[in-house]
Design an enzyme around this catalytic site. Structure first.
Site, mmCIF file in Angstrom:
data_model
loop_
_atom_site.group_PDB
_atom_site.id
_atom_site.type_symbol
_atom_site.label_atom_id
_atom_site.label_comp_id
_atom_site.label_asym_id
_atom_site.label_seq_id
_atom_site.Cartn_x
_atom_site.Cartn_y
_atom_site.Cartn_z
ATOM 1 N N PRO A 163 21.829 11.015 50.910
ATOM 2 C CA PRO A 163 21.651 10.896 52.440
ATOM 3 C C PRO A 163 20.322 11.071 52.957
ATOM 4 O O PRO A 163 19.537 12.195 52.471
ATOM 5 C CB PRO A 163 22.709 12.055 53.104
ATOM 6 C CG PRO A 163 23.271 12.583 51.843
ATOM 7 C CD PRO A 163 22.777 12.323 50.483
ATOM 8 N N GLU A 164 19.635 10.237 53.679
ATOM 9 C CA GLU A 164 18.475 10.387 54.325
ATOM 10 C C GLU A 164 18.555 10.683 55.805
ATOM 11 O O GLU A 164 19.392 10.881 56.268
ATOM 12 C CB GLU A 164 17.717 8.964 54.191
ATOM 13 C CG GLU A 164 17.330 8.855 52.630
ATOM 14 C CD GLU A 164 16.347 7.554 52.402
ATOM 15 O OE1 GLU A 164 15.891 7.201 53.104
ATOM 16 O OE2 GLU A 164 16.283 7.100 51.250
#
Ligand SMILES: [Zn+2]
Length: 270
Positions: free
Chosen positions: A2-3
């Protein structure tokens, strides 16, 4: 992994279900994440959640007496479910709030659930973080100042969380394409005008990804269990050998700092 957009999508997804509600129970089924789940978390029943903020890729659940700091690591996701929903595999942690619960699923266990009763920004994990890319403080002058005297490639500089938080590999490649900047350009060579273009491209790329619900790579699902769709909108990322959407030139892949980099050799010249 996840960014920033996925974390922000998560924040927006969970906050309405949490804000103002009382924590009634805490369940830790597996404490061994990247760091052990903080023991203080077990004593959170009876505390109220006031809001959910984000700093970089950290989610900050502001409670009465402190802040629960959650990081999704490589494969973590948070969902809001009805209280009593039986836990599945890899679902290590629940925060129960009356009729609903916040559940952390983290198959690779690189995530974190930490507690601080001090200002979260002064926590050792957060204290050294750089500027928020979607804030006003991230502007052309700031990026220009950050790049002066830096021989490092601009892609590596914008991915360095001590300078700018939350611009990971995917969004760095897409932003540099948006600004027509070759990813290997030395940071110090960018003019103020080029910095302005890159700042605009970073903000635009991150905002578009947030609007699309993030990118569903591997395990990311939004807090409502639906996938994000941004991965269908990549212009260069993971598109080596395919045509640039602007000029038709074949997109190239190189490796920078052990990370894959994608760019159009025509639109992004050195
Ligand atoms: Zn092109």
């Amino acid at each position: 992994m996840p960014e920033l957009p996925e974390v922000e999508v998560t924040r927006r997804g969970i906050e309405p279900s949490l804000a103002g509600r009382l924590i009634t129970q805490v369940a830790v089924r597996e404490a061994r994440l990247r760091w052990p789940i903080a023991g203080a978390v077990g004593a959170l029943a009876g505390h109220r959640v006031h809001g959910v903020r984000r700093r970089g890729k950290y989610l900050l659940l502001e409670c009465d007496s402190g802040t629960l700091i959650i990081h999704l690591g490589m494969s973590g996701s948070l969902r809001v479910l009805p209280a009593g929903t039986p836990p599945g595999k890899h679902e290590h942690f629940d925060l129960v709030l009356g009729d609903r619960l916040l559940r952390l699923r983290d198959p690779r266990r690189f995530g974190a659930v930490l507690w601080t009763d001090a200002a979260p920004e002064s926590h050792p994990l957060l204290a050294g973080l750089g500027v928020e890319p979607l804030s006003r403080e991230f502007n052309a002058r700031r990026l220009y100042a950050l790049t002066r005297g830096k021989r490092v490639a601009i892609k590596q500089l914008i991915m360095d969380s001590r300078r700018i938080v939350g611009v990971g590999n995917i969004y760095a490649s897409e932003s540099l394409f948006g600004a027509r900047i070759h990813p290997a350009t030395r940071a110090a060579r960018l003019s103020l005008a080029r910095c302005a273009q890159l700042v605009a491209a970073v903000k635009q790329t991150l905002r578009a990804a947030i609007r699309a619900g993030g990118s569903s790579l591997r395990d990311f699902v939004r807090s409502d269990g639906r996938p994000g769709y941004f991965q269908y909108r990549y212009k260069v990322y993971a598109r080596a050998g395919r045509a640039c959407p602007l000029c038709g030139t074949t997109v190239r892949r190189t490796v920078q700092g052990q990370r894959a980099t994608y760019f159009c050799p025509n639109c992004q010249r050195r």
